[in-house]
Scaffold this motif. Sequence first.
Motif, PDB file in Angstrom:
ATOM      1  N   SER A  66      42.168  50.299  16.784  1.00 18.03           N
ATOM      2  CA  SER A  66      42.590  48.840  16.411  1.00 18.03           C
ATOM      3  C   SER A  66      43.394  48.180  17.479  1.00 18.03           C
ATOM      4  O   SER A  66      43.587  46.960  17.856  1.00 18.03           O
ATOM      5  N   PHE A  67      44.147  49.124  18.235  1.00 20.67           N
ATOM      6  CA  PHE A  67      45.094  48.357  19.369  1.00 20.67           C
ATOM      7  C   PHE A  67      44.477  48.658  20.575  1.00 20.67           C
ATOM      8  O   PHE A  67      45.428  48.120  21.657  1.00 20.67           O
ATOM      9  N   GLN A  68      43.413  49.308  20.963  1.00 18.97           N
ATOM     10  CA  GLN A  68      42.687  49.431  22.139  1.00 18.97           C
ATOM     11  C   GLN A  68      41.491  48.465  22.282  1.00 18.97           C
ATOM     12  O   GLN A  68      40.741  48.700  23.355  1.00 18.97           O
ATOM     13  N   ALA A  69      41.012  47.794  21.423  1.00 19.64           N
ATOM     14  CA  ALA A  69      40.175  46.963  21.285  1.00 19.64           C
ATOM     15  C   ALA A  69      40.321  45.644  21.557  1.00 19.64           C
ATOM     16  O   ALA A  69      41.383  45.032  20.998  1.00 19.64           O
ATOM     17  N   ARG A  70      39.256  44.626  21.702  1.00 19.23           N
ATOM     18  CA  ARG A  70      39.599  43.146  21.767  1.00 19.23           C
ATOM     19  C   ARG A  70      39.746  42.736  20.228  1.00 19.23           C
ATOM     20  O   ARG A  70      40.712  41.785  19.914  1.00 19.23           O
ATOM     21  N   SER A  71      39.008  43.344  19.416  1.00 19.78           N
ATOM     22  CA  SER A  71      39.252  42.899  18.141  1.00 19.78           C
ATOM     23  C   SER A  71      39.743  44.237  17.439  1.00 19.78           C
ATOM     24  O   SER A  71      39.163  45.258  17.584  1.00 19.78           O
ATOM     25  N   ALA A  72      40.453  44.013  16.224  1.00 19.44           N
ATOM     26  CA  ALA A  72      40.950  45.406  15.607  1.00 19.44           C
ATOM     27  C   ALA A  72      39.877  46.043  14.788  1.00 19.44           C
ATOM     28  O   ALA A  72      39.858  47.184  14.610  1.00 19.44           O
ATOM     29  N   TYR A  73      38.731  45.485  14.653  1.00 15.04           N
ATOM     30  CA  TYR A  73      37.518  46.008  14.013  1.00 15.04           C
ATOM     31  C   TYR A  73      36.275  46.438  14.941  1.00 15.04           C
ATOM     32  O   TYR A  73      35.310  46.761  14.355  1.00 15.04           O
ATOM     33  N   GLN A 290      48.459  55.842  19.375  1.00 15.05           N
ATOM     34  CA  GLN A 290      47.307  54.920  19.828  1.00 15.05           C
ATOM     35  C   GLN A 290      47.520  53.513  20.298  1.00 15.05           C
ATOM     36  O   GLN A 290      46.715  52.659  20.619  1.00 15.05           O
ATOM     37  N   ARG A 291      49.050  53.202  20.154  1.00 13.98           N
ATOM     38  CA  ARG A 291      49.392  51.902  20.698  1.00 13.98           C
ATOM     39  C   ARG A 291      49.530  51.878  22.319  1.00 13.98           C
ATOM     40  O   ARG A 291      50.336  51.132  22.679  1.00 13.98           O
ATOM     41  N   GLY A 292      48.626  52.682  22.800  1.00 14.42           N
ATOM     42  CA  GLY A 292      48.536  52.527  24.462  1.00 14.42           C
ATOM     43  C   GLY A 292      49.228  53.685  24.967  1.00 14.42           C
ATOM     44  O   GLY A 292      49.097  54.095  26.275  1.00 14.42           O
ATOM     45  N   TRP A 293      50.269  54.587  24.067  1.00 14.31           N
ATOM     46  CA  TRP A 293      50.754  55.932  24.715  1.00 14.31           C
ATOM     47  C   TRP A 293      49.516  56.902  24.769  1.00 14.31           C
ATOM     48  O   TRP A 293      49.673  57.620  25.929  1.00 14.31           O
ATOM     49  N   LEU A 294      48.761  57.177  24.052  1.00 10.49           N
ATOM     50  CA  LEU A 294      47.852  58.052  24.052  1.00 10.49           C
ATOM     51  C   LEU A 294      46.174  57.750  25.009  1.00 10.49           C
ATOM     52  O   LEU A 294      45.590  56.998  23.846  1.00 10.49           O
ATOM     53  N   PRO A 295      45.882  57.974  25.824  1.00 12.16           N
ATOM     54  CA  PRO A 295      44.672  57.565  26.175  1.00 12.16           C
ATOM     55  C   PRO A 295      43.409  58.077  25.535  1.00 12.16           C
ATOM     56  O   PRO A 295      43.613  59.294  25.065  1.00 12.16           O
ATOM     57  N   LEU A 296      42.408  57.355  25.318  1.00 16.50           N
ATOM     58  CA  LEU A 296      41.305  57.689  24.403  1.00 16.50           C
ATOM     59  C   LEU A 296      41.574  58.374  23.121  1.00 16.50           C
ATOM     60  O   LEU A 296      41.031  59.479  22.734  1.00 16.50           O
ATOM     61  N   ALA A 297      42.630  57.522  22.282  1.00 19.34           N
ATOM     62  CA  ALA A 297      42.882  57.804  21.083  1.00 19.34           C
ATOM     63  C   ALA A 297      41.797  57.851  20.099  1.00 19.34           C
ATOM     64  O   ALA A 297      42.046  58.653  19.165  1.00 19.34           O
ATOM     65  N   TYR A 298      41.030  57.061  20.304  1.00 21.04           N
ATOM     66  CA  TYR A 298      39.820  56.939  19.389  1.00 21.04           C
ATOM     67  C   TYR A 298      38.708  57.750  19.731  1.00 21.04           C
ATOM     68  O   TYR A 298      37.520  57.748  19.064  1.00 21.04           O
ATOM     69  N   ASN A 299      38.743  58.696  20.641  1.00 23.77           N
ATOM     70  CA  ASN A 299      37.530  59.413  21.040  1.00 23.77           C
ATOM     71  C   ASN A 299      37.867  60.948  21.581  1.00 23.77           C
ATOM     72  O   ASN A 299      38.005  61.669  20.433  1.00 23.77           O
ATOM     73  N   ASP A 300      38.345  61.302  22.385  1.00 19.67           N
ATOM     74  CA  ASP A 300      38.796  62.567  22.907  1.00 19.67           C
ATOM     75  C   ASP A 300      39.980  63.066  22.237  1.00 19.67           C
ATOM     76  O   ASP A 300      39.854  64.336  22.377  1.00 19.67           O
ATOM     77  N   PHE A 301      40.765  62.300  21.854  1.00 20.64           N
ATOM     78  CA  PHE A 301      42.004  62.851  21.221  1.00 20.64           C
ATOM     79  C   PHE A 301      42.144  62.315  19.963  1.00 20.64           C
ATOM     80  O   PHE A 301      43.264  62.125  19.412  1.00 20.64           O
ATOM     81  N   ILE A 302      41.136  61.924  19.189  1.00 18.57           N
ATOM     82  CA  ILE A 302      41.234  61.563  17.661  1.00 18.57           C
ATOM     83  C   ILE A 302      41.898  62.287  16.964  1.00 18.57           C
ATOM     84  O   ILE A 302      42.576  61.958  15.953  1.00 18.57           O
TER      85      ILE A 302
END
Length: 418
Positions: A66-73, A290-302
Amino acid sequence: MTTIPYPADDGRGAGRPERLHAGTTRSAPGNTSRARWHMEAEARALVLVTVVLVVFGLAVLLSASSFQARSAYAYGYRQAIGVLLGIVVFAVAAKVDAEWWRRLAWPIMGVSLFLMLLTVLPFTESIVPEKNGSRRFLFGGSMQPSELAKFAVLVWVPMLLVKKGDAVRRLGKGLLPFIAVIGALVVMALIEPDISVAMTFCVVMGVLLFVGGARVAHFVFLGMLAIPLLVHEVKTSGYANARWESFWKGEQSDTTGITVSRISGQQNQSLIAVGSGGVLGVGYAEGNQQRGWLPLAYNDFIGSVVGEEFGFVGIAFLTLMFALYGWIGFRIARDARTAFTSLLAVGLTFTTVLTAFTHIGVVIALLPNTGLTLPFVSYGRSNLVLTLLMTGILVNIGSSRERVYGEAATDPLTSPQA
């Protein structure tokens, strides 16, 4: 209930019986009948585990992205589309006899080889753009050929194993065809470069060959050849060597042209996330990494997001669910109808569980960063649809063909009678 033996295969499969639904007799004149698949207990349990993982994955992805996309969804919406497509693929695969994939083994392998070749040819840069230093995606990132290639290995190796039979114990006519074809996939994966996928091809092939009866001496011989090549590839590959150094040293250094501190920083942020979660976690959507501290939080490091928001309980839950997936899958493989479906079930189960446990191992710093996603949870529609396809095939292997006669043949709600 009486049973009709399922058509025998080459003698190496255990075989499930075909059920005859109670009602009128089979030989009655003018008797209506239809065949259908009846899920056994293992198949039903696998469906339940899959549903839990998919729903949990969508919820975690929504929070992680939600914090790494243009839209939260945005990512959640795309993943939901992947889930809908995956459900259709899952349903079809669960109702199609898994033996059908045996006939498609060569076409699927041929398409995979062609698509993998497109990613490495110099004149295909217009359709295979470079992303993060590698060329792994086609059509603007909507398709990853290596995902299809993994499935090709899972189908093609069991097909050839059953075809060769005892000849697989010989190095020349037995193992060389496997080494040649899978080796071609490995070489193209290394050129992309994607060392993790290349290793996955080799490990899956090795497991299937071992289960299929190949000689242990041949594994030792091939291992003695492969390990030095792997070490050389890691040393000469900038990103792979940096990941290895960051795993062992955990310190800031730059010996390969890539900033190891950046890579180790990603690992450190993952550990901070998991450590911050404690036992029960900080709460859903309350994580900070996931607010920008951890890269790829939605993928490789979910998995790190799971650790932060759900704590040790969340990581333990994922570990338990994938362990249960593996236990069910191997039970299905044990009772499979034919030798091919038994080997196919072993490969499908092993690949999903290996990927999941590797991801969890990276998240808690037990393994170096591999770039492997978490099945059913990480963002990626190609991987999600493929994993649901593989699970659907497992469900079919864990089902029995049932023939219903009489009035029950026209009633889709009729349940089997013991």
